[in-house]
Enzyme design. Structure first.
Site, PDB file in Angstrom:
ATOM      1  NE  ARG A  79      -3.571   1.139  -6.565  1.00  0.00           N
ATOM      2  CZ  ARG A  79      -2.687   0.567  -5.749  1.00  0.00           C
ATOM      3  NH1 ARG A  79      -1.607   1.215  -5.388  1.00  0.00           N
ATOM      4  NH2 ARG A  79      -2.900  -0.647  -5.274  1.00  0.00           N
ATOM      5  CG  HIS A 171       2.355   5.871  -2.076  1.00  0.00           C
ATOM      6  ND1 HIS A 171       2.116   5.877  -3.423  1.00  0.00           N
ATOM      7  CD2 HIS A 171       2.963   4.683  -1.822  1.00  0.00           C
ATOM      8  CE1 HIS A 171       2.543   4.745  -3.955  1.00  0.00           C
ATOM      9  NE2 HIS A 171       3.068   4.011  -3.019  1.00  0.00           N
ATOM     10  CD  GLU A 278       5.890   6.414  -2.950  1.00  0.00           C
ATOM     11  OE1 GLU A 278       5.825   5.708  -3.962  1.00  0.00           O
ATOM     12  OE2 GLU A 278       5.982   5.933  -1.796  1.00  0.00           O
TER      13      GLU A 278
HETATM   14  O1  TA6 Z   1       5.917   3.124  -2.677  1.00  0.00           O
HETATM   15  C1  TA6 Z   1       6.160   2.065  -3.573  1.00  0.00           C
HETATM   16  C2  TA6 Z   1       5.415   0.836  -3.080  1.00  0.00           C
HETATM   17  O2  TA6 Z   1       5.880   0.434  -1.806  1.00  0.00           O
HETATM   18  C3  TA6 Z   1       5.565  -0.277  -4.117  1.00  0.00           C
HETATM   19  O3  TA6 Z   1       6.385  -1.329  -3.640  1.00  0.00           O
HETATM   20  C4  TA6 Z   1       4.122  -0.722  -4.371  1.00  0.00           C
HETATM   21  O4  TA6 Z   1       3.757  -1.741  -3.465  1.00  0.00           O
HETATM   22  C5  TA6 Z   1       3.376   0.585  -4.116  1.00  0.00           C
HETATM   23  O5  TA6 Z   1       4.013   1.126  -2.960  1.00  0.00           O
HETATM   24  C6  TA6 Z   1       1.875   0.469  -3.985  1.00  0.00           C
HETATM   25  O6  TA6 Z   1       1.560  -0.201  -2.825  1.00  0.00           O
HETATM   26  P1  TA6 Z   1      -0.034  -0.476  -2.531  1.00  0.00           P
HETATM   27  O7  TA6 Z   1      -0.072  -1.168  -1.202  1.00  0.00           O
HETATM   28  O8  TA6 Z   1      -0.705   0.870  -2.510  1.00  0.00           O
HETATM   29  O9  TA6 Z   1      -0.525  -1.296  -3.689  1.00  0.00           O
END
Ligand code: TA6
Length: 303
Positions: A79, A171, A278
């Protein structure tokens, strides 16, 4: 990778490999630290998910956000930092955001380039684990290069006998002084899918985007350079640019208070400390014929 294997990748002062750690066998590499001797910048890259977890300047300032509650044992996606989203963005037949971020990668190359910037290339090759959920043979190579900027370059080669299609994104969780001090720019005029408004499509008509509630937007066909400004504490302003190559889309995400509180690997107040901007190829999937390759990258600049 056996203990003795990884030491050949170390380069005095520029490329160090940390071993062991919770969930990692003693002597086995957990992450690589790049150190640029002329800029004193550093970056950490976990082999798990090939996840950049830190980009430090001046010894301590970390330009990326990494949750203090993140699982770094290789049991779930990290995370924070820069998780790699491949071959699927978001939800679908594969695990959310695909499997690149929750599989161990191997070190294939380290070095110092002609601009005295250290780099590491990590590799993920299709395996019975990936074939079981995505029946395609491939080699993915991810190179992180640290100069005054941080460059993340991804290459996928279809080594199978049939075509494959995928989405991709980096991300990136950027550390901010406070989310209320942030404005994202470069997106004016772009259409976006608003995932907080039932995936309705809108056109962004604002010079910059401020974030004051849950924000989850997939911007389509954006300029190659986007970024944000953090007005910071006591006016100490930071400007970050994301320079995309071969990535047409961009995502802006912040979970805000309620969703953040529901996420076990975030502290309740963490939504105030990061913004995700991202670089991605999301709306138009990429299709590769056998033996074809695709490369994309982002370069991060911060002042
Ligand atoms: O990039 C944004 C996103 O798709 C949000 O919808 C949220 O789900 C975030 O990614 C985090 O996703 P994760 O699977 O890492 O909790």
């Amino acid at each position: 990778m056996r203990t003795s294997d990884y030491q050949k990748f170390e380069i005095a002062e520029s490329v160090r490999i940390a071993t062991g750690g919770t969930g990692i066998a003693d002597g086995h590499p957990q992450f690589v630290t790049l150190r640029n001797l002329s800029t004193s910048c550093e970056a950490d890259i976990y082999l798990y998910g090939a996840t950049v977890t830190a980009w430090r300047r001046n010894g301590s300032q970390d330009l990326l956000f990494l949750s203090s509650r993140s699982d770094l044992t290789g049991n779930k996606p990290i995370r924070g930092g820069i998780p790699i989203i491949f071959p699927q963005f978001g939800n679908g037949p594969l695990p959310a955001h695909g499997f690149a971020r929750n599989n161990p990668w191997n070190i294939s190359v380290t070095g110092i380039n002609s601009h005295e910037a250290p780099f590491v290339t990590l590799e993920l090759v299709s395996s019975p684990t990936t074939m079981a959920i995505w029946p395609h043979e491939f080699i993915a190579e991810y190179t992180v290069t640290l100069s005054e900027t941080l460059n993340c370059s991804f290459k996928i080669t279809n080594t199978g006998s049939s075509s494959l299609s995928f989405q991709f994104a980096l991300h990136t969780y950027f550390a901010v002084s406070n989310i209320s001090a942030v404005s994202v720019h470069g997106l004016i005029g772009a259409d976006y899918i608003d995932k907080v408004k039932e995936n309705a499509r809108f056109r962004d008509t604002d010079e910059s985007l401020s974030i004051n509630s849950e924000t989850d937007r997939v911007y389509l066909s954006t300029p190659n350079t986007i970024g944000f400004e953090d007005r910071g504490d006591s006016g100490v302003k930071k400007t970050v640019s994301i320079i995309k190559s071969n990535l047409s889309d961009a995502v802006v995400w912040n979970p805000w208070e309620t969703k953040c509180a529901s996420m076990k690997d975030l502290a309740p107040e963490d939504y105030q400390k990061f913004v995700c901007v991202e670089a991605g190829q999301i709306d138009d999937w990429i299709t590769l014929k056998p033996q074809a390759s695709w490369t994309a990258s982002q370069t991060l600049e911060a002042n």
